[in-house]
Write a protein that holds these residues in place. Sequence first.
Motif, mmCIF file in Angstrom:
data_model
loop_
_atom_site.group_PDB
_atom_site.id
_atom_site.type_symbol
_atom_site.label_atom_id
_atom_site.label_comp_id
_atom_site.label_asym_id
_atom_site.label_seq_id
_atom_site.Cartn_x
_atom_site.Cartn_y
_atom_site.Cartn_z
ATOM 1 N N THR A 198 0.878 -1.166 0.000
ATOM 2 C CA THR A 198 0.000 0.000 0.000
ATOM 3 C C THR A 198 0.912 1.211 0.000
ATOM 4 N N GLN A 199 1.109 1.781 -1.173
ATOM 5 C CA GLN A 199 2.128 2.806 -1.350
ATOM 6 C C GLN A 199 1.606 4.234 -1.229
ATOM 7 N N VAL A 200 0.344 4.464 -1.618
ATOM 8 C CA VAL A 200 -0.138 5.840 -1.722
ATOM 9 C C VAL A 200 -1.461 6.073 -0.999
ATOM 10 N N LYS A 201 -2.438 5.190 -1.207
ATOM 11 C CA LYS A 201 -3.793 5.431 -0.724
ATOM 12 C C LYS A 201 -3.921 5.111 0.771
ATOM 13 N N PRO A 202 -4.721 5.885 1.517
ATOM 14 C CA PRO A 202 -4.938 5.619 2.947
ATOM 15 C C PRO A 202 -5.993 4.537 3.154
ATOM 16 N N ILE A 203 -5.675 3.315 2.726
ATOM 17 C CA ILE A 203 -6.623 2.197 2.776
ATOM 18 C C ILE A 203 -5.949 0.987 3.400
ATOM 19 N N GLU A 204 -6.752 -0.031 3.731
ATOM 20 C CA GLU A 204 -6.229 -1.254 4.330
ATOM 21 C C GLU A 204 -5.725 -2.229 3.270
ATOM 22 N N ALA A 205 -6.282 -2.159 2.075
ATOM 23 C CA ALA A 205 -5.914 -3.085 1.007
ATOM 24 C C ALA A 205 -4.687 -2.572 0.251
ATOM 25 N N GLU A 206 -4.171 -3.413 -0.644
ATOM 26 C CA GLU A 206 -3.009 -3.042 -1.455
ATOM 27 C C GLU A 206 -3.419 -2.135 -2.611
ATOM 28 N N ASP A 207 -2.540 -1.189 -2.966
ATOM 29 C CA ASP A 207 -2.818 -0.334 -4.121
ATOM 30 C C ASP A 207 -1.817 -0.545 -5.263
ATOM 31 N N HIS A 208 -0.909 -1.507 -5.102
ATOM 32 C CA HIS A 208 0.096 -1.773 -6.144
ATOM 33 C C HIS A 208 0.586 -3.210 -5.972
ATOM 34 N N ALA A 209 0.710 -3.954 -7.060
ATOM 35 C CA ALA A 209 1.166 -5.342 -6.948
ATOM 36 C C ALA A 209 1.736 -5.835 -8.272
ATOM 37 N N ILE A 210 2.669 -6.755 -8.170
ATOM 38 C CA ILE A 210 3.262 -7.435 -9.322
ATOM 39 C C ILE A 210 3.334 -8.922 -8.975
ATOM 40 N N GLY A 211 2.929 -9.774 -9.893
ATOM 41 C CA GLY A 211 2.915 -11.205 -9.599
ATOM 42 C C GLY A 211 3.343 -12.053 -10.776
ATOM 43 N N LEU A 212 3.852 -13.238 -10.452
ATOM 44 C CA LEU A 212 4.203 -14.259 -11.438
ATOM 45 C C LEU A 212 3.378 -15.506 -11.160
ATOM 46 N N VAL A 213 2.749 -16.034 -12.193
ATOM 47 C CA VAL A 213 1.943 -17.253 -12.077
ATOM 48 C C VAL A 213 2.607 -18.339 -12.915
ATOM 49 N N LYS A 214 3.003 -19.415 -12.266
ATOM 50 C CA LYS A 214 3.667 -20.512 -12.970
ATOM 51 C C LYS A 214 2.621 -21.555 -13.366
ATOM 52 N N TYR A 215 2.700 -22.005 -14.616
ATOM 53 C CA TYR A 215 1.764 -22.998 -15.130
ATOM 54 C C TYR A 215 2.440 -24.359 -15.256
ATOM 55 N N GLU A 216 1.629 -25.411 -15.260
ATOM 56 C CA GLU A 216 2.151 -26.769 -15.193
ATOM 57 C C GLU A 216 3.052 -27.125 -16.374
ATOM 58 N N ASN A 217 2.846 -26.476 -17.516
ATOM 59 C CA ASN A 217 3.670 -26.779 -18.690
ATOM 60 C C ASN A 217 4.923 -25.914 -18.771
ATOM 61 N N GLY A 218 5.216 -25.156 -17.707
ATOM 62 C CA GLY A 218 6.416 -24.334 -17.665
ATOM 63 C C GLY A 218 6.215 -22.898 -18.095
ATOM 64 N N ALA A 219 5.044 -22.552 -18.625
ATOM 65 C CA ALA A 219 4.777 -21.171 -19.037
ATOM 66 C C ALA A 219 4.620 -20.272 -17.814
ATOM 67 N N ILE A 220 4.869 -18.988 -18.023
ATOM 68 C CA ILE A 220 4.768 -18.002 -16.952
ATOM 69 C C ILE A 220 3.770 -16.916 -17.346
ATOM 70 N N GLY A 221 2.846 -16.607 -16.432
ATOM 71 C CA GLY A 221 1.963 -15.462 -16.585
ATOM 72 C C GLY A 221 2.416 -14.381 -15.617
ATOM 73 N N GLN A 222 2.351 -13.145 -16.032
ATOM 74 C CA GLN A 222 2.801 -12.030 -15.198
ATOM 75 C C GLN A 222 1.724 -10.955 -15.161
ATOM 76 N N PHE A 223 1.453 -10.419 -13.965
ATOM 77 C CA PHE A 223 0.512 -9.300 -13.886
ATOM 78 C C PHE A 223 1.141 -8.115 -13.166
ATOM 79 N N GLU A 224 0.798 -6.932 -13.663
ATOM 80 C CA GLU A 224 1.213 -5.674 -13.047
ATOM 81 C C GLU A 224 -0.049 -4.851 -12.854
ATOM 82 N N VAL A 225 -0.396 -4.547 -11.609
ATOM 83 C CA VAL A 225 -1.647 -3.833 -11.329
ATOM 84 C C VAL A 225 -1.401 -2.715 -10.328
ATOM 85 N N SER A 226 -2.124 -1.621 -10.500
ATOM 86 C CA SER A 226 -1.936 -0.503 -9.581
ATOM 87 C C SER A 226 -3.122 0.439 -9.593
#
Length: 391
Positions: A198-226
């Motif tokens: 939680t970088q900017v907003k006066p809230i309890e939840a997150e306001d910025h995140a980056i994630g990697l999702v690994k799939y069973e066949n070795g592929a990678i999904g990536q998300f960037e949200v803010s």
Amino acid sequence: MLGSGFIGRFYAESLHGQRSRDRIVSIYSRREESAKKFASDYGCTHWTIEMEEAVAHPDVDVVCISLPNNLHEAAVRLCCKHKKAVISTKPLGRNAVEAKRMLEAVEKAGIFNGYLEDLVYTPKFLKALDSVKNGALGRILWSKSRETHPGPHSDWFWDLEQAGGGCILDLGCHCVEIARGFIGKDIKPVEVMCWADTQVKPIEAEDHAIGLVKYENGAIGQFEVSWTFRGGLDLRDEVMGTEGTIWINNFLRTGFEMFTTGKGAGYVSEKAESNSGWLFPVGDELNDLGYNHMFNDMFNAIEKGIEPKETFYDGYVVNAVLDASYKSAKTKLWEPVQLDIWRGQTGLSKPSNLVEYDAEHYLIKEETTHYGAKKLIIKNKKSGIISERVL
């Protein structure tokens, strides 16, 4: 229509404008003045502040849920009770437990269910997905999706109890499903590594995140949200395979740019922060955001008696991935995706990365140099020595 707010109005514009034979006949809102205004704006013959009254209305064939996240399950239960087809905005639930209950409820009731994930219906995504399915990119290795903007429009989004999370739940649901589409929705997501703060907003939840999702066949999904990005709504996707790459810019910088002092300027586009200076309008917002294609798919599927491209099952899988994202953000570890219900492939492994060149070598790279020669980089199968050849 259940819900008369921002997304309900976006849906209404598309519903009334696309196929020209679909009409909203009943609107439920928690506030009487909002219900009356929506009914007036969209010509609804019935309005109510009682949710069950709207669902049970005899003229209603399909119930569209555009409510805060904490009200989705109650609405779905009413649809099951009255045997009404249901389509729900994203995310399906505040977590996978809620989503699973909703999935099981609609399947037990035997009613049509559709997951309104508009960003996998954008014209650019559909075109890109068709290319991927036709093999233009080869085997998909990596897919990245980014959605950032200054934050949601309604107060409930900012409340952790009502929303269930912050930008991961609000925006990550889009990004995860986009990556699933490119990688293959029958490929199991197995674990997640996520950073959130939680970088900017006066809230309890997150306001910025980056994630990697690994799939069973070795592929990678990536998300960037803010919810902290300044400058409007930024929607971008990338997908990379063994044979090619696709870059998509759905919003913000799409080739339509305008400068104005602000005189006579009004609404520009969703999440735009200004109506003066250099602006980036969107040619056809409803279509570019996927709403038209999404509702066409839903209603055509109902009429044909088939499943739409996105169902409650997809919403459940997305919720499970996001649950693992939240857990990883706390533990700082790769966390497994807990899927009690999985209907895709199982037992997959990462494909071999060994490309045969000849009986003695594997091919690493082939290129044409700036001086016109063809160059090969190869690896000896027995010794492992890497060498190059100029042909």
